[in-house]
Motif scaffolding. Structure first.
Motif, PDB file in Angstrom:
ATOM      1  N   LEU A  64       0.834  -1.205   0.000  1.00 12.56           N
ATOM      2  CA  LEU A  64       0.000   0.000   0.000  1.00 12.56           C
ATOM      3  C   LEU A  64       0.868   1.254   0.000  1.00 12.56           C
ATOM      4  O   LEU A  64       0.537   2.247  -0.648  1.00 12.56           O
ATOM      5  CB  LEU A  64      -0.931  -0.012   1.213  1.00 12.56           C
ATOM      6  CG  LEU A  64      -2.007  -1.109   1.219  1.00 12.56           C
ATOM      7  CD1 LEU A  64      -2.824  -1.056   2.507  1.00 12.56           C
ATOM      8  CD2 LEU A  64      -2.929  -0.979   0.013  1.00 12.56           C
ATOM      9  N   ALA A  65       1.990   1.199   0.737  1.00 10.81           N
ATOM     10  CA  ALA A  65       2.918   2.331   0.723  1.00 10.81           C
ATOM     11  C   ALA A  65       3.584   2.459  -0.640  1.00 10.81           C
ATOM     12  O   ALA A  65       3.751   3.567  -1.166  1.00 10.81           O
ATOM     13  CB  ALA A  65       3.970   2.156   1.823  1.00 10.81           C
ATOM     14  N   GLY A  66       3.962   1.299  -1.242  1.00 13.85           N
ATOM     15  CA  GLY A  66       4.578   1.329  -2.564  1.00 13.85           C
ATOM     16  C   GLY A  66       3.636   1.843  -3.630  1.00 13.85           C
ATOM     17  O   GLY A  66       4.065   2.456  -4.613  1.00 13.85           O
ATOM     18  N   ALA A  67       2.332   1.617  -3.429  1.00 14.36           N
ATOM     19  CA  ALA A  67       1.350   2.106  -4.402  1.00 14.36           C
ATOM     20  C   ALA A  67       1.319   3.631  -4.445  1.00 14.36           C
ATOM     21  O   ALA A  67       0.966   4.217  -5.477  1.00 14.36           O
ATOM     22  CB  ALA A  67      -0.038   1.559  -4.064  1.00 14.36           C
ATOM     23  N   CYS A  68       1.701   4.266  -3.338  1.00 17.36           N
ATOM     24  CA  CYS A  68       1.729   5.728  -3.322  1.00 17.36           C
ATOM     25  C   CYS A  68       2.766   6.267  -4.305  1.00 17.36           C
ATOM     26  O   CYS A  68       2.657   7.414  -4.755  1.00 17.36           O
ATOM     27  CB  CYS A  68       2.038   6.229  -1.909  1.00 17.36           C
ATOM     28  SG  CYS A  68       0.782   5.783  -0.681  1.00 17.36           S
ATOM     29  N   ALA A  69       3.783   5.467  -4.618  1.00 20.97           N
ATOM     30  CA  ALA A  69       4.788   5.855  -5.614  1.00 20.97           C
ATOM     31  C   ALA A  69       4.553   5.131  -6.928  1.00 20.97           C
ATOM     32  O   ALA A  69       5.463   5.035  -7.756  1.00 20.97           O
ATOM     33  CB  ALA A  69       6.186   5.538  -5.088  1.00 20.97           C
ATOM     34  N   MET A  70       3.332   4.587  -7.102  1.00 22.99           N
ATOM     35  CA  MET A  70       2.938   3.887  -8.323  1.00 22.99           C
ATOM     36  C   MET A  70       3.838   2.689  -8.598  1.00 22.99           C
ATOM     37  O   MET A  70       4.224   2.412  -9.738  1.00 22.99           O
ATOM     38  CB  MET A  70       2.921   4.841  -9.529  1.00 22.99           C
ATOM     39  CG  MET A  70       2.156   6.115  -9.288  1.00 22.99           C
ATOM     40  SD  MET A  70       1.817   7.072 -10.776  1.00 22.99           S
ATOM     41  CE  MET A  70       0.382   6.220 -11.400  1.00 22.99           C
ATOM     42  N   GLY A  71       4.180   1.951  -7.546  1.00 22.59           N
ATOM     43  CA  GLY A  71       5.053   0.791  -7.667  1.00 22.59           C
ATOM     44  C   GLY A  71       4.285  -0.464  -8.027  1.00 22.59           C
ATOM     45  O   GLY A  71       3.061  -0.539  -7.915  1.00 22.59           O
ATOM     46  N   ILE A  72       5.028  -1.469  -8.458  1.00 26.02           N
ATOM     47  CA  ILE A  72       4.439  -2.767  -8.788  1.00 26.02           C
ATOM     48  C   ILE A  72       4.319  -3.594  -7.510  1.00 26.02           C
ATOM     49  O   ILE A  72       4.936  -3.277  -6.495  1.00 26.02           O
ATOM     50  CB  ILE A  72       5.296  -3.517  -9.829  1.00 26.02           C
ATOM     51  CG1 ILE A  72       6.686  -3.806  -9.248  1.00 26.02           C
ATOM     52  CG2 ILE A  72       5.383  -2.723 -11.108  1.00 26.02           C
ATOM     53  CD1 ILE A  72       7.558  -4.641 -10.155  1.00 26.02           C
ATOM     54  N   PRO A  73       3.513  -4.679  -7.504  1.00 24.70           N
ATOM     55  CA  PRO A  73       3.381  -5.515  -6.304  1.00 24.70           C
ATOM     56  C   PRO A  73       4.732  -6.069  -5.854  1.00 24.70           C
ATOM     57  O   PRO A  73       5.552  -6.505  -6.671  1.00 24.70           O
ATOM     58  CB  PRO A  73       2.447  -6.648  -6.756  1.00 24.70           C
ATOM     59  CG  PRO A  73       1.675  -6.065  -7.891  1.00 24.70           C
ATOM     60  CD  PRO A  73       2.607  -5.116  -8.582  1.00 24.70           C
ATOM     61  N   GLY A  74       4.969  -6.017  -4.555  1.00 24.44           N
ATOM     62  CA  GLY A  74       6.228  -6.493  -3.993  1.00 24.44           C
ATOM     63  C   GLY A  74       6.005  -7.683  -3.087  1.00 24.44           C
ATOM     64  O   GLY A  74       4.993  -7.765  -2.381  1.00 24.44           O
ATOM     65  N   LEU A  75       6.944  -8.640  -3.112  1.00 25.93           N
ATOM     66  CA  LEU A  75       6.849  -9.855  -2.314  1.00 25.93           C
ATOM     67  C   LEU A  75       8.033  -9.957  -1.365  1.00 25.93           C
ATOM     68  O   LEU A  75       9.064  -9.316  -1.569  1.00 25.93           O
ATOM     69  CB  LEU A  75       6.821 -11.095  -3.222  1.00 25.93           C
ATOM     70  CG  LEU A  75       5.764 -11.141  -4.309  1.00 25.93           C
ATOM     71  CD1 LEU A  75       5.974 -12.377  -5.179  1.00 25.93           C
ATOM     72  CD2 LEU A  75       4.379 -11.166  -3.700  1.00 25.93           C
TER      73      LEU A  75
END
Length: 468
Positions: A220-231
């Motif tokens: 959700l934090a990565g989505a703020c920078a328009m990031g791809i899904p992280g595992l």
């Protein structure tokens, strides 16, 4: 592919890129929300149901993918391009990296110390430039020969300023929503195997729900920078764990390194030899391949080892997801076969072969002794599903045909915990078969749930079965 086919629908390349980043953001948000929902509703128990052979095949498959990655970094050729890889010009690039990676793996096995991995990286880095200095190589010549990364001079010019968010095509986003949902499901599947594999690979028991919430919040934090899904990075975690790392200093340093790469990445990567990166990748590839395809399979039955190797071969030949799907299918089939061999009959006897559990009068005892041999009792147990029920059906038919002396078969369900719809149909076939042999089926001891399932299947014909 969908983006390429519909590029004409976008106002500009900047609008197309902005649309794609918006899709990535929505997928990342969806993935993060799903992880939080799994933790909230305590569905993490499903992660524990993944069979161990499937996890081993998954980890072994990661080894194959890392071998391929190491070859691609050093030679720009994949593992399938064998004829190209054995050419002297390619061999000189990847073989030394593989040998050094193998040496690091053997050293770690012989001497488990936390400093071995970082020291080996430093030594390979220094050794590479010492050899290059002795041979008189320059930065430009090493880039031209493929020993260093060659970065485009205009790579830094592409940035946020070129994106056109006013031209985002929301109708296109809506049209690819099924593909977005598929991506979320695939990432969830990968996350499931990553967490299960991490628990097995590190031989530790960590709080799964907390891990799911952390990964979900990070997405959700990565989505703020328009990031791809992280595992969760299973390769790095298992590698550093096996190297003896237990401190939080390592992940903090790794995070700082990634943050520094945002601002100085291009300049640093230009000096980082492919040889150094490949040695670490080959080390991990050897570790995953040997530990999970050979060591783990030594203590497995042949059938389970077959599942492990089948997954590995399919991942290598076709792809990652087909290999995992095959593993789940094979494990399920093995479970069905093994569980179907479990006898659902707790005990079976004629009424004259066992004393009554209550005090009876002498006339009743005489009736049981004389007529009891005509009544066969089957005390059933456990959960009845189509595999075990089918085996039981064959046994009932064999008893009825071989011992043509019974007038009644009593099926006692008092210890049956549940039954599936297919097993019900098998029992209906048993009832129909007994009707042809003039043996009256008697069913007793059913729980209300099992009784309702039989009624819904229209299994109680008063003319053919007696239900007590």
């Amino acid at each position: 592919l969908i983006m390429n086919e519909k590029m004409g629908e976008f106002a500009s390349p900047g609008a197309a890129a902005a649309t794609m980043l918006t899709i990535c953001t929505l997928v990342t948000i969806g993935f993060g929300v799903c992880l939080h929902l799994i933790a909230k509703f305590k569905l993490d128990i499903l992660l524990q149901l993944i069979p161990f052979p499937v996890i081993c095949g998954f980890l072994g498959g990661l080894g194959w993918l890392m071998f391929d990655a190491g070859l691609n970094i050093t030679t720009d050729a994949g593992i399938y391009e064998f004829s190209s890889l054995i050419a002297p010009s390619k061999l000189i690039h990847w073989l030394p990296s593989f040998v050094v990676g193998l040496a690091i793996y053997i050293t770690v096995k012989l001497r488990d110390h936390v400093l071995i991995l970082p020291l080996s990286r430093i030594l390979t880095f220094v050794g590479f430039y010492v050899v290059a200095l002795v041979l008189g190589a320059t930065m430009q010549s090493m880039q031209d020969d493929g020993w260093l990364f060659k970065l485009s001079s205009d790579a830094s010019q592409a940035g946020w300023s070129n994106l056109d968010f006013t031209g985002v095509n929301f109708s296109f986003i809506l049209s690819v929503s099924p593909q977005m949902a598929t991506i979320i499901l695939l990432v969830l599947l990968s996350a499931t195997f990553n967490l299960s594999g991490l628990e097995v690979g590190t031989r530790s028991n960590f709080p799964m729900r907390h891990e799911l919430r952390c990964v979900g919040s990070a997405n959700l934090a990565g989505a703020c920078a328009m990031g791809i899904p992280g595992l969760t990075d299973i390769v790095v975690n298992i590698t550093v764990h096996n190297a003896g790392v237990r401190s939080r200093i390592f992940p903090l340093l790794a995070s700082v390194t990634c943050l520094g790469a945002v601002f100085f990445g291009g300049e640093v990567i230009a000096y980082l030899p492919k040889f150094v990166i490949a040695t670490v990748i080959f080390y991990s590839a050897i570790q995953f391949t040997y530990d999970w395809l050979f060591v783990a399979c030594r203590n497995m039955p042949r059938s389970e080892a077959f599942v492990v190797w089948s997954i590995y071969i399919v991942i290598a030949a076709i792809g990652f997801i087909p290999g995992i799907v095959l593993g789940i299918m094979l494990s399920s089939l093995m479970f069905i076969i093994r569980y179907s061999k479990i006898d659902v009959v707790d005990s079976s006897f004629a009424l004259d072969e066992m004393g009554s559990s209550v005090d009876r009068s002498q006339p009743e005892i005489r009736v049981l002794n004389v007529r009891g041999k005509e009544v066969r009792v089957f005390n059933l147990r456990g959960f009845l599903f189509f595999g075990s029920a089918s085996l039981f059906s064959e046994n009932v038919k064999k008893i009825a045909e071989d011992q043509n002396k019974y007038s009644h078969f009593v099926f006692n369900f008092s210890r049956v915990t549940g039954i599936d719809s297919t097993a019900i149909q098998v029992f209906l076939k048993i009832i129909n078969f007994l009707g042809t042999t003039k043996i009256v089926p008697v069913i007793c001891g059913m729980t209300p749930t099992v009784h309702n399932l039989f009624k819904q299947a229209d299994g109680f014909d008063e003319n053919s079965v007696l239900v007590l």
